[in-house]
Design a protein around this motif. Structure first.
Motif, PDB file in Angstrom:
ATOM      1  N   ALA A   1      57.560  30.465 104.506  1.00 43.68           N
ATOM      2  CA  ALA A   1      56.288  29.985 103.309  1.00 43.68           C
ATOM      3  C   ALA A   1      56.643  28.643 102.969  1.00 43.68           C
ATOM      4  O   ALA A   1      55.939  28.716 101.723  1.00 43.68           O
ATOM      5  N   GLY A   2      58.056  28.608 102.656  1.00 41.10           N
ATOM      6  CA  GLY A   2      58.530  27.016 102.053  1.00 41.10           C
ATOM      7  C   GLY A   2      59.455  27.303 100.342  1.00 41.10           C
ATOM      8  O   GLY A   2      59.024  26.476  99.422  1.00 41.10           O
ATOM      9  N   LEU A   3      59.473  28.510 100.382  1.00 43.70           N
ATOM     10  CA  LEU A   3      60.031  29.721  99.194  1.00 43.70           C
ATOM     11  C   LEU A   3      61.150  29.066  99.061  1.00 43.70           C
ATOM     12  O   LEU A   3      61.555  29.142  99.816  1.00 43.70           O
ATOM     13  N   SER A   4      62.073  28.822  97.801  1.00 45.27           N
ATOM     14  CA  SER A   4      63.174  28.822  97.238  1.00 45.27           C
ATOM     15  C   SER A   4      63.927  29.332  96.623  1.00 45.27           C
ATOM     16  O   SER A   4      65.041  29.259  96.272  1.00 45.27           O
ATOM     17  N   ALA A   5      63.692  30.369  95.903  1.00 42.81           N
ATOM     18  CA  ALA A   5      64.639  31.608  95.588  1.00 42.81           C
ATOM     19  C   ALA A   5      65.536  31.938  96.356  1.00 42.81           C
ATOM     20  O   ALA A   5      66.059  32.290  97.435  1.00 42.81           O
ATOM     21  N   VAL A   6      66.781  32.421  95.745  1.00 41.53           N
ATOM     22  CA  VAL A   6      68.146  32.686  96.175  1.00 41.53           C
ATOM     23  C   VAL A   6      67.876  33.769  96.827  1.00 41.53           C
ATOM     24  O   VAL A   6      66.847  34.870  95.738  1.00 41.53           O
ATOM     25  N   ARG A   7      68.300  34.268  97.667  1.00 38.98           N
ATOM     26  CA  ARG A   7      68.220  36.171  97.812  1.00 38.98           C
ATOM     27  C   ARG A   7      69.591  36.421  98.494  1.00 38.98           C
ATOM     28  O   ARG A   7      70.577  36.246  99.054  1.00 38.98           O
TER      29      ARG A   7
ATOM     30  N   LEU B   1      76.080  34.850  91.231  1.00 35.88           N
ATOM     31  CA  LEU B   1      74.644  33.970  91.206  1.00 35.88           C
ATOM     32  C   LEU B   1      73.388  34.106  90.028  1.00 35.88           C
ATOM     33  O   LEU B   1      73.277  33.032  89.401  1.00 35.88           O
ATOM     34  N   THR B   2      73.734  35.061  89.036  1.00 32.25           N
ATOM     35  CA  THR B   2      73.350  34.659  87.615  1.00 32.25           C
ATOM     36  C   THR B   2      73.938  33.626  86.961  1.00 32.25           C
ATOM     37  O   THR B   2      73.339  33.369  86.104  1.00 32.25           O
ATOM     38  N   ALA B   3      75.368  33.269  87.170  1.00 28.26           N
ATOM     39  CA  ALA B   3      75.730  32.743  86.160  1.00 28.26           C
ATOM     40  C   ALA B   3      75.974  31.018  86.496  1.00 28.26           C
ATOM     41  O   ALA B   3      75.760  30.423  86.184  1.00 28.26           O
ATOM     42  N   ASP B   4      75.618  31.180  87.597  1.00 36.84           N
ATOM     43  CA  ASP B   4      74.666  29.878  88.887  1.00 36.84           C
ATOM     44  C   ASP B   4      73.449  29.581  87.742  1.00 36.84           C
ATOM     45  O   ASP B   4      72.629  28.314  88.896  1.00 36.84           O
ATOM     46  N   GLY B   5      72.705  30.376  87.279  1.00 36.61           N
ATOM     47  CA  GLY B   5      71.613  30.107  86.714  1.00 36.61           C
ATOM     48  C   GLY B   5      70.506  30.708  87.797  1.00 36.61           C
ATOM     49  O   GLY B   5      69.139  30.733  86.560  1.00 36.61           O
ATOM     50  N   ALA B   6      70.375  32.191  88.509  1.00 39.24           N
ATOM     51  CA  ALA B   6      68.784  32.801  88.225  1.00 39.24           C
ATOM     52  C   ALA B   6      68.929  33.819  87.815  1.00 39.24           C
ATOM     53  O   ALA B   6      69.900  34.852  87.439  1.00 39.24           O
ATOM     54  N   ARG B   7      68.213  33.681  87.233  1.00 36.62           N
ATOM     55  CA  ARG B   7      67.846  34.420  85.701  1.00 36.62           C
ATOM     56  C   ARG B   7      66.832  35.570  86.521  1.00 36.62           C
ATOM     57  O   ARG B   7      66.774  36.678  84.879  1.00 36.62           O
ATOM     58  N   ARG B   8      65.962  34.897  86.771  1.00 38.11           N
ATOM     59  CA  ARG B   8      64.444  36.011  86.903  1.00 38.11           C
ATOM     60  C   ARG B   8      64.915  36.012  88.235  1.00 38.11           C
ATOM     61  O   ARG B   8      64.972  35.816  89.342  1.00 38.11           O
TER      62      ARG B   8
END
Length: 358
Positions: free
Chosen positions: A225-231, A144-151
């Motif tokens: 809540a309509g939030l969109s972070a990857v989990r 997931l980090t390689a796909d752009g999840a940095r935070r």
């Protein structure tokens, strides 16, 4: 056929069977895992009995509710061990319960623990079938980090497994150049209260080490809540996904050693046996439940190899002991099983298996 009896009945009624304490939650935050876990353990015991039992004696399961506070569970298991009522322990429950049970039984009988766990914990007669954080979650974090999840935000229940998983995750995230923007460890029942704090940290991804009903409640609230972070979840399985109501965002992941949709001959064969025994409306197969099949089967394999249930004899032959389950062939080495894990992405009410990691 394998009988399941409660602890009081087991103490009062004599039996020539080898009785195994089956420690699974049927109450509390993990109570939803109980029905499938019991079914899977019963299936294992019945298959063992069809092959002649253990040491020529039938197997019976003594059900212990592992969803209660750890000291209470440990006292009950220790009492059954001291009285000679049970000769072994198999469990799928939280790690704090495991630690208390291991201390209470003091190596007097073998204990096979099925779920993912935090690592360590070696003791005489204790055998682990689940994944440690480096094997279970590190590959998903890197993907997931390689796909752009940095935070990343780390959110879990406040006990030993999430604490040590988070410590391992922080190291891995640092290694791959990602940032931890927040962390919360919460008592049972309070996960949803952290939703605003998590959203305020603006993470790209959330590592969830919540369990059971807390994991379900948080994911339901997060979606509402309509939030969109990857989990990325360390304890999400088919029952939990059903409890959430499914997910179609494409951003909810689970990393587990077993999913019921494993497209293998072993996985499909196990599912067929489970359905034939318990019917098409039986509780959904899932990793926590299937782990109880493996735990009971591993006890039988160890016993057959040693010709005994004495802990020193079992420890002497444990390395190389194998069983076949829905995951395929599992082999103990240094008291643990090392086996591939699978990254599953929620796709409606089931998981799409994206990748396996060896």
């Amino acid at each position: 056929m394998a009988a399941t009896v409660d602890p009081l009945e087991a103490r009062l009624l004599p039996s020539d069977a080898i009785r195994i304490a089956l420690v699974v939650p049927v109450s509390g935050v993990l109570g939803l895992m109980g029905p499938c876990a019991i079914n899977c353990a019963v299936l294992a015991a019945e298959e063992i009995n069809d092959r002649g039992g253990m040491l020529g004696r039938p197997v019976e399961l003594v059900l212990i509710d592992g969803g209660r506070p750890a000291p209470q569970v440990a006292r009950e298991v220790a009492g059954l061990v001291r009285s000679g009522t049970v000769a072994a322990v198999a469990g799928a429950h939280a790690s704090d319960v495991r630690v208390a049970v291991v201390t209470a039984i003091g190596g007097r009988v073998p204990f096979v623990y099925a779920p993912p766990y935090e690592g360590g914990g070696r003791a005489p007669g204790v055998y682990f079938l689940g994944e440690t954080p480096d094997r279970q979650l590190a590959p998903g974090i890197e993907r997931l980090t390689a796909d752009g999840a940095r935070r990343w935000y780390l959110l879990g229940n406040d006990y030993i497994w999430p604490r040590l998983v988070h410590a391992a995750a922080r190291e891995r995230l640092h290694t791959v150049g990602a940032t931890v923007v927040g962390e919360s460890l919460v008592p049972y029942g309070q996960a949803v209260d952290r939703l605003e704090r998590v959203a305020g940290a603006r993470p790209d991804a959330i590592l969830l080490t919540l369990i059971g009903s807390d994991l379900v409640a948080f994911n339901r609230a997060y979606a509402a809540a309509g939030l969109s972070a990857v989990r990325l979840c360390g304890a999400l399985e088919e029952h939990g996904l059903l409890g959430i109501g499914g997910d179609v965002t494409g951003g909810l992941y689970a990393s587990m050693g077993y999913f019921r949709s494993l497209p293998t001959e072993a996985g499909q064969g196990f599912a067929e046996r489970y359905t034939a025994r318990f019917g098409p409306d039986a509780p959904l197969l899932n990793a926590h439940g299937h782990g109880c099949y493996e735990a009971v089967a591993m006890l039988a394999a160890l016993c057959a190899r040693a010709g005994s249930l004495a802990v020193p004899a079992l420890d002497a032959v444990a390395d190389g002991t194998t069983i076949t389950s829905a995951r395929g062939t599992l082999t103990l080495l240094d008291g643990q099983v090392r086996h591939p894990v699978h990254l599953g992405r929620a796709d409606g009410l089931d998981f799409f298996l994206e990748k396996s990691f060896h």
